[in-house]
Every structure is written in structure tokens, then in C-alpha cells.
Motif scaffolding. Structure first.
Motif, mmCIF file in Angstrom:
data_model
loop_
_atom_site.group_PDB
_atom_site.id
_atom_site.type_symbol
_atom_site.label_atom_id
_atom_site.label_comp_id
_atom_site.label_asym_id
_atom_site.label_seq_id
_atom_site.Cartn_x
_atom_site.Cartn_y
_atom_site.Cartn_z
ATOM 1 N N GLN A 155 42.705 38.077 42.222
ATOM 2 C CA GLN A 155 42.330 39.442 42.580
ATOM 3 C C GLN A 155 41.186 39.450 43.591
ATOM 4 N N LYS A 156 40.212 38.568 43.390
ATOM 5 C CA LYS A 156 39.115 38.460 44.354
ATOM 6 C C LYS A 156 39.635 38.014 45.721
ATOM 7 N N ALA A 157 40.566 37.085 45.713
ATOM 8 C CA ALA A 157 41.162 36.631 46.974
ATOM 9 C C ALA A 157 41.876 37.785 47.660
ATOM 10 N N SER A 158 42.593 38.575 46.875
ATOM 11 C CA SER A 158 43.308 39.737 47.420
ATOM 12 C C SER A 158 42.325 40.747 48.014
ATOM 13 N N GLN A 159 41.232 40.996 47.316
ATOM 14 C CA GLN A 159 40.216 41.923 47.821
ATOM 15 C C GLN A 159 39.594 41.418 49.119
ATOM 16 N N MET A 189 40.993 33.954 33.924
ATOM 17 C CA MET A 189 40.148 33.535 35.005
ATOM 18 C C MET A 189 40.974 33.384 36.290
ATOM 19 N N ALA A 190 42.166 32.798 36.182
ATOM 20 C CA ALA A 190 43.000 32.564 37.365
ATOM 21 C C ALA A 190 43.401 33.874 38.027
ATOM 22 N N ILE A 191 43.761 34.865 37.217
ATOM 23 C CA ILE A 191 44.142 36.159 37.789
ATOM 24 C C ILE A 191 42.933 36.792 38.479
ATOM 25 N N GLY A 192 41.760 36.656 37.875
ATOM 26 C CA GLY A 192 40.536 37.184 38.482
ATOM 27 C C GLY A 192 40.256 36.550 39.836
ATOM 28 N N ILE A 193 40.462 35.254 39.949
ATOM 29 C CA ILE A 193 40.287 34.570 41.235
ATOM 30 C C ILE A 193 41.296 35.115 42.248
#
Length: 124
Positions: A7-11, A1-5
Motif C-alpha cells: 500500500q505504501k508503494a502504491s501511495q 506487514m506485506a500488504i502495508g508495504i
């Protein structure tokens, strides 16, 4: 979940860094040996989101805990920090070997959004 957050922040245009806690500490220890600790901390503050994984899974020395404290203190109020841990906040003073280190970390965590996630698995 943390990596997904992250990645979304990066996008969304934010600078994102993922490291295990031990890898971060190793980076800071190497920087200190080279006399570049302040420089490395300054570089890390440039990230908008830092995901640190595996906090509490392996024991850390007092010196390692102090490096982690320095990092979190540098990032506080400048970056978002996502910490994955298997330790409850009430156990941090024992883990960090020192109430003087654990207390500010717990205080910083009191202003955090703290989702508690776990997965139950059955072994067939």
C-alpha cells in the motif's frame, strides 16, 4: 506487514498486486489453457511490487511449482517480490519437489531482505 508495504508503494506511485500463491498459479494455469501464458506473465511483469501470500501453507503439484518458478523468473530483476511463507529456505527443495527449481529460488532469496516475523499468542 506485506500488504502495508504494498500500500505504501502504491501511495508512492508504484503498481502493486496482492495475490495468494494458489490464486497466482490458478491464473497462470488458466492462461496456459487458453494459450496465453506468455501474455499473462508479461502483464504481471508490469507490476512494480508483487505480494504473494501463503507460500508453503498448502501442498502444490510439480506443475504448479513450475508455474511459480516461471513467474518468479519473469519478475526477477524487474519487480519487487514479497513472499509470505511458513517454510524455511532450507525446506524449499522438498516443498518444490525439485532441487533444480528450489535452488534458483533460494539464490534469488539470498539477495533479498528477509525479515523474520512471528507472533506469539497465549490462549486464556
Amino acid at each position: 506487514m506485506a500488504i502495508g508495504i504494498g500500500q505504501k508503494a502504491s501511495q508512492a506511485g508504484f503498481k502493486f498486486l496482492f495475490r495468494t500463491v494458489l490464486a497466482l498459479i490458478h491464473e497462470l494455469e488458466l492462461a496456459e489453457m487458453k494459450g496465453e501464458l506468455k501474455k499473462r506473465l508479461t502483464q504481471l511483469v508490469k507490476y512494480d511490487v508483487l505480494v504473494s501470500d501463503e507460500l508453503g501453507y498448502l501442498p502444490m503439484t510439480r506443475q504448479a511449482c513450475n508455474k511459480l518458478f516461471q513467474l518468479i523468473n519473469s519478475l526477477y530483476e524487474y519487480s519487487s517480490i514479497i513472499r509470505n511463507t511458513n517454510k524455511d529456505f532450507t525446506a524449499w527443495s522438498k516443498f518444490f519437489h525439485d532441487d533444480n527449481v528450489a535452488a534458483p529460488l533460494s539464490t534469488w532469496s539470498s539477495t533479498a531482505h528477509t525479515p523474520l516475523c512471528w507472533e506469539e499468542r497465549s490462549i486464556d
